[in-house]
Design a protein around this motif. Structure first.
Motif, PDB file in Angstrom:
ATOM      1  N   LEU A  71      53.423  26.164  30.181  1.00 49.69           N
ATOM      2  CA  LEU A  71      54.032  27.444  30.513  1.00 49.69           C
ATOM      3  C   LEU A  71      53.374  28.581  29.733  1.00 49.69           C
ATOM      4  O   LEU A  71      53.113  29.660  30.281  1.00 49.69           O
ATOM      5  N   SER A  72      53.084  28.330  28.474  1.00 50.25           N
ATOM      6  CA  SER A  72      52.451  29.362  27.656  1.00 50.25           C
ATOM      7  C   SER A  72      51.092  29.745  28.231  1.00 50.25           C
ATOM      8  O   SER A  72      50.780  30.927  28.377  1.00 50.25           O
ATOM      9  N   LEU A  73      50.298  28.731  28.584  1.00 53.11           N
ATOM     10  CA  LEU A  73      48.961  29.018  29.089  1.00 53.11           C
ATOM     11  C   LEU A  73      49.002  29.659  30.478  1.00 53.11           C
ATOM     12  O   LEU A  73      48.219  30.573  30.773  1.00 53.11           O
ATOM     13  N   ALA A  74      49.949  29.220  31.320  1.00 56.22           N
ATOM     14  CA  ALA A  74      50.051  29.808  32.661  1.00 56.22           C
ATOM     15  C   ALA A  74      50.537  31.253  32.583  1.00 56.22           C
ATOM     16  O   ALA A  74      49.983  32.145  33.231  1.00 56.22           O
ATOM     17  N   LEU A  75      51.590  31.511  31.763  1.00 56.70           N
ATOM     18  CA  LEU A  75      52.117  32.860  31.643  1.00 56.70           C
ATOM     19  C   LEU A  75      51.137  33.782  30.927  1.00 56.70           C
ATOM     20  O   LEU A  75      51.079  34.976  31.205  1.00 56.70           O
ATOM     21  N   LEU A 102      48.160  38.523  30.683  1.00 59.19           N
ATOM     22  CA  LEU A 102      46.943  39.151  30.182  1.00 59.19           C
ATOM     23  C   LEU A 102      46.237  39.997  31.235  1.00 59.19           C
ATOM     24  O   LEU A 102      45.621  41.011  30.916  1.00 59.19           O
ATOM     25  N   GLN A 103      46.340  39.605  32.491  1.00 63.36           N
ATOM     26  CA  GLN A 103      45.585  40.289  33.537  1.00 63.36           C
ATOM     27  C   GLN A 103      46.049  41.721  33.723  1.00 63.36           C
ATOM     28  O   GLN A 103      45.325  42.542  34.285  1.00 63.36           O
ATOM     29  N   SER A 104      47.288  42.008  33.287  1.00 67.50           N
ATOM     30  CA  SER A 104      47.792  43.370  33.455  1.00 67.50           C
ATOM     31  C   SER A 104      47.590  44.211  32.199  1.00 67.50           C
ATOM     32  O   SER A 104      47.929  45.383  32.196  1.00 67.50           O
ATOM     33  N   LEU A 126      57.779  21.483  48.660  1.00 69.38           N
ATOM     34  CA  LEU A 126      58.219  22.878  48.729  1.00 69.38           C
ATOM     35  C   LEU A 126      57.173  23.811  48.122  1.00 69.38           C
ATOM     36  O   LEU A 126      56.909  24.893  48.662  1.00 69.38           O
ATOM     37  N   ILE A 127      56.579  23.383  47.007  1.00 67.35           N
ATOM     38  CA  ILE A 127      55.564  24.228  46.365  1.00 67.35           C
ATOM     39  C   ILE A 127      54.311  24.318  47.242  1.00 67.35           C
ATOM     40  O   ILE A 127      53.700  25.380  47.357  1.00 67.35           O
ATOM     41  N   VAL A 128      53.953  23.192  47.885  1.00 67.20           N
ATOM     42  CA  VAL A 128      52.794  23.222  48.782  1.00 67.20           C
ATOM     43  C   VAL A 128      53.062  24.162  49.956  1.00 67.20           C
ATOM     44  O   VAL A 128      52.184  24.941  50.377  1.00 67.20           O
ATOM     45  N   LEU A 129      54.307  24.133  50.493  1.00 72.72           N
ATOM     46  CA  LEU A 129      54.649  25.021  51.606  1.00 72.72           C
ATOM     47  C   LEU A 129      54.628  26.487  51.186  1.00 72.72           C
ATOM     48  O   LEU A 129      54.361  27.371  51.998  1.00 72.72           O
ATOM     49  N   MET A 130      54.934  26.744  49.900  1.00 68.49           N
ATOM     50  CA  MET A 130      54.921  28.135  49.393  1.00 68.49           C
ATOM     51  C   MET A 130      53.625  28.428  48.630  1.00 68.49           C
ATOM     52  O   MET A 130      53.590  29.296  47.773  1.00 68.49           O
ATOM     53  N   MET A 131      52.596  27.661  48.925  1.00 65.45           N
ATOM     54  CA  MET A 131      51.345  27.729  48.171  1.00 65.45           C
ATOM     55  C   MET A 131      50.795  29.153  48.079  1.00 65.45           C
ATOM     56  O   MET A 131      50.413  29.628  47.001  1.00 65.45           O
ATOM     57  N   ASN A 185      49.478  33.811  44.906  1.00 67.58           N
ATOM     58  CA  ASN A 185      49.411  35.274  44.777  1.00 67.58           C
ATOM     59  C   ASN A 185      50.115  35.735  43.511  1.00 67.58           C
ATOM     60  O   ASN A 185      49.638  36.629  42.807  1.00 67.58           O
ATOM     61  N   TYR A 186      51.268  35.126  43.208  1.00 63.45           N
ATOM     62  CA  TYR A 186      52.057  35.540  42.043  1.00 63.45           C
ATOM     63  C   TYR A 186      51.300  35.266  40.742  1.00 63.45           C
ATOM     64  O   TYR A 186      51.306  36.083  39.822  1.00 63.45           O
ATOM     65  N   PHE A 187      50.664  34.089  40.667  1.00 67.97           N
ATOM     66  CA  PHE A 187      49.944  33.719  39.436  1.00 67.97           C
ATOM     67  C   PHE A 187      48.453  34.042  39.525  1.00 67.97           C
ATOM     68  O   PHE A 187      47.675  33.586  38.694  1.00 67.97           O
ATOM     69  N   MET A 188      48.076  34.807  40.551  1.00 71.59           N
ATOM     70  CA  MET A 188      46.703  35.298  40.696  1.00 71.59           C
ATOM     71  C   MET A 188      45.685  34.167  40.735  1.00 71.59           C
ATOM     72  O   MET A 188      44.637  34.221  40.087  1.00 71.59           O
TER      73      MET A 188
END
Length: 467
Positions: free
Chosen positions: A40-44, A49-51, A342-347, A352-355
Motif C-alpha cells: 500500500l505504501s509503494l502503490a500510494l 508523488l505524481q501530483s 471484479l477488479i479485472v472487470l473494473m480494470m 486510470n486512478y492509479f495512473m
C-alpha cells in the motif's frame, strides 16, 4: 495467529453489521499488516508523488522507498518465523514475562544490523547528509514495525493496532503536504518518517502496557536459530522470493538508474505492487474464518490422541479436519475469485486512478492472478507449519525463490507481453507442489503423527480462547 482469529470470531457472534465490519476491519489490518504496509505504501506513494514532484524526484523517492522496504524484509526475514515459534512456545509454557525483554533485545540486534546495512548503502549516494539521516531513521522504524507486528498476537486491544496504522498512515500523508511545499522531496521523507514513527511508537507503548516494562535483556531466543534452523531458511527464501522478480527487472535493460546507483523499473514495479494489494480481503478471510476453524479441528485431533482414543475415533477426527479444510479452500477460491474478477472487470477505472499506463495493463492483469496464487501458497505453507513439516516447507520456499528468479529471467527474453508471467507461474508451481505434499501428508497423517514427531499440545490455549 489462530488465537487472534478465535477472539475476532467472538466479535462476529454479535451478528450486527457493525460487528461484522469491525471483525473484518481488525482481521484485515492484523492479517495483512506487514504486506499491506509494504504494497500500500509503494502503490500510494506512486499516486501521491505524481501530483507533487517532477519526474526525476518521483523516480528518486520511489526507488529509495522500494530499496528500504525490500532490505527491511531481508533483514527481518531470517528472524520472523524463529521468534514467532519461540514466543508461541513461551506462551504455551506461560512465560509471558519474556515477551517484553525479548522484544527490546531483538530490536537492539536488528537495529545494529540495519544501521550498518543502511549506512553502507547510502554512504556513496549523492544526496544531502540530512536525507541520509532521515533514511536511516525511516529504515530503523520500518524494521521496528516488522518486529512489533510479530509480537501483536499476544495483544488483546486490537483497536489500538488499527488506530496505530490509520493514525500513522493518515498523519504521514497529511504532513507531507506542507513538508513537501517547504523542503521538497526531503520534506516528504520527513513526513513519511514521522508517520511510521507514530505507528512504531503506538505499537511499542501498547506492547509495554500489556506485557510490562523490561528491566534486562533476554537473548534466550537466539538458541532457537540453531534449534529451528529450517524456519530461518524458510522465511529467508520466502521473503527473498517475494522480491527476486523485482531485483531481476532492476538489473535488466528496462531499469532506470538513479544517482548512478539506484535501479528501478517503473514499467514492472507499479502494476505488480498494485496487483498484490488485491489479496488483502483473502488475508482477512484466512485469519478470521479458515485458520481459526482449522486450528479448532487440529486441536481436537491431537486431543483424541492425548486421551488415547480408539483408532477409529482418531481417524474420524482426521477426516473431519481434512474435509473442513478442503471446504474452506473452495470458499477461499470462490471468495478471492470473485474479488479478482471484479477488479479485472473494473480494470480500466482502477488503472486510470492509479495512473497505470495502457501497456502496463497486461502485467497488472496477470499480476492479479499471481497474487491469488501467492495467497494460496502462503496458506498451504502455514498449514505445513501446523503439522511441523518444516523440511517440506523449506523445499517449497526454496522452489518458490528459484523458480521465480529463473522464470522472471526467461520472461525478460520473451518481451513485454510475457512480463508478470514469471512470478505468476512460479506461484502456480509452488502452490501445486505444496498442495501435493500437504495432501500426501494428510493422507497418512496418523503415520507421521505417531512415527515422525513428538505428541504435544498445539501452542495456544484453545479452552481459554473458545470459552
Amino acid at each position: 495467529m489462530a488465537g487472534i482469529g478465535f477472539r475476532l470470531q467472538k466479535i462476529l457472534q454479535g451478528r450486527s453489521y457493525t460487528d461484522f465490519a469491525r471483525a473484518y476491519l481488525f482481521s484485515t489490518v492484523i492479517a495483512s499488516g506487514p504486506s499491506l504496509l509494504v504494497m500500500l505504501s509503494l502503490a500510494l506513494l506512486r499516486y501521491r508523488l505524481q501530483s507533487s514532484f517532477n519526474m526525476e524526484d518521483q523516480k528518486l523517492l520511489v526507488s529509495l522507498f522500494s530499496y528500504l522496504y525490500a532490505f527491511s524484509m531481508i533483514v527481518v526475514g531470517p528472524c520472523l518465523y524463529v521468534v514467532t515459534r519461540y514466543l508461541a512456545d513461551m506462551e504455551y509454557l506461560g512465560k509471558l514475562a519474556v515477551f517484553s525483554p525479548t522484544y527490546f533485545s531483538l530490536l537492539k540486534i536488528l537495529f545494529s544490523v540495519a544501521s550498518l546495512l543502511e549506512w553502507g548503502f547510502t554512504y556513496s549516494l549523492s544526496i544531502p547528509f540530512s536525507a541520509k539521516v532521515l533514511l536511516w531513521v525511516l529504515f530503523l522504524l520500518i524494521v521496528g514495525i516488522w518486529v512489533a507486528l510479530t509480537f501483536i498476537s499476544i495483544l488483546r486491544g486490537y483497536s489500538w493496532i488499527v488506530f496505530a496504522f490509520f493514525s500513522g498512515g493518515a498523519g504521514g500523508l497529511l504532513l507531507s503536504i506542507p513538508f513537501t511545499q517547504y523542503w521538497g522531496w526531503q520534506g516528504f521523507i520527513g513526513a513519511y518518517t514521522l508517520g511510521q514513527g507514530l505507528i512504531f511508537f503506538i505499537l511499542t507503548i501498547r506492547l509495554v502496557t500489556e506485557l510490562g516494562m523490561p528491566f534486562q535483556n533476554d537473548f534466550s531466543f537466539l538458541s532457537y536459530f540453531k534449534k529451528q534452523h529450517y524456519l530461518v531458511w524458510i522465511c529467508t527464501f520466502y521473503f527473498a522470493g517475494n522480491w527476486v522478480d523485482k531485483f531481476v527487472f532492476w538489473a535488466s535493460p528496462h531499469a532506470e538508474i538513479i544517482l548512478g546507483k539506484l535501479a528501478t523499473c517503473p514499467l514492472y514495479d507499479a502494476p505488480i505492487f498494485l496487483a498484490f494489494l488485491t489479496i488483502v480481503p483473502a488475508m482477512a478471510f484466512f485469519l478470521l474464518q479458515m485458520e481459526s476453524t482449522f486450528a479448532k479441528n487440529y486441536h481436537l485431533y491431537f486431543e483424541c490422541i492425548r486421551r488415547r482414543s480408539p483408532l477409529h475415533t482418531i481417524l474420524g477426527q482426521k477426516r473431519a479436519m481434512v474435509s473442513e479444510l478442503y471446504g474452506h479452500f473452495k470458499q477461499f477460491m470462490l471468495f478471492q475469485g470473485i474479488v479478482s474478477l471484479l477488479i479485472v472487470l473494473m480494470m480500466e477505472e482502477v488503472c486510470n486512478y492509479f495512473m497505470i499506463e495502457p501497456h502496463q495493463m497486461g502485467i497488472f492483469r496477470i499480476g492479479i492472478l499471481g497474487a491469488f496464487l501467492q495467497m494460496m501458497f502462503v496458506m498451504l505453507l502455514t498449514l505445513l507449519f501446523y503439522f511441523d513439516f518444516l523440511q517440506e516447507a523449506f523445499w517449497m520456499s526454496l522452489l518458490y525463490f528459484v523458480s521465480n528468479a529463473l522464470l522472471t529471467l526467461a520472461t525478460l527474453q520473451l518481451g513485454l507481453a510475457s512480463y508478470g508471467y514469471g512470478v505468476t507461474i512460479s506461484c502456480l508451481i509452488s502452490s501445486f507442489f505444496t498442495f501435493l505434499l500437504l495432501d500426501s501428508r494428510l493422507k497418512y497423517l496418523e503415520y507421521y503423527t505417531f512415527m515422525k514427531q513428538p505428541i504435544s499440545f498445539p501452542p495456544f490455549s484453545y479452552e481459554e480462547e473458545l470459552f
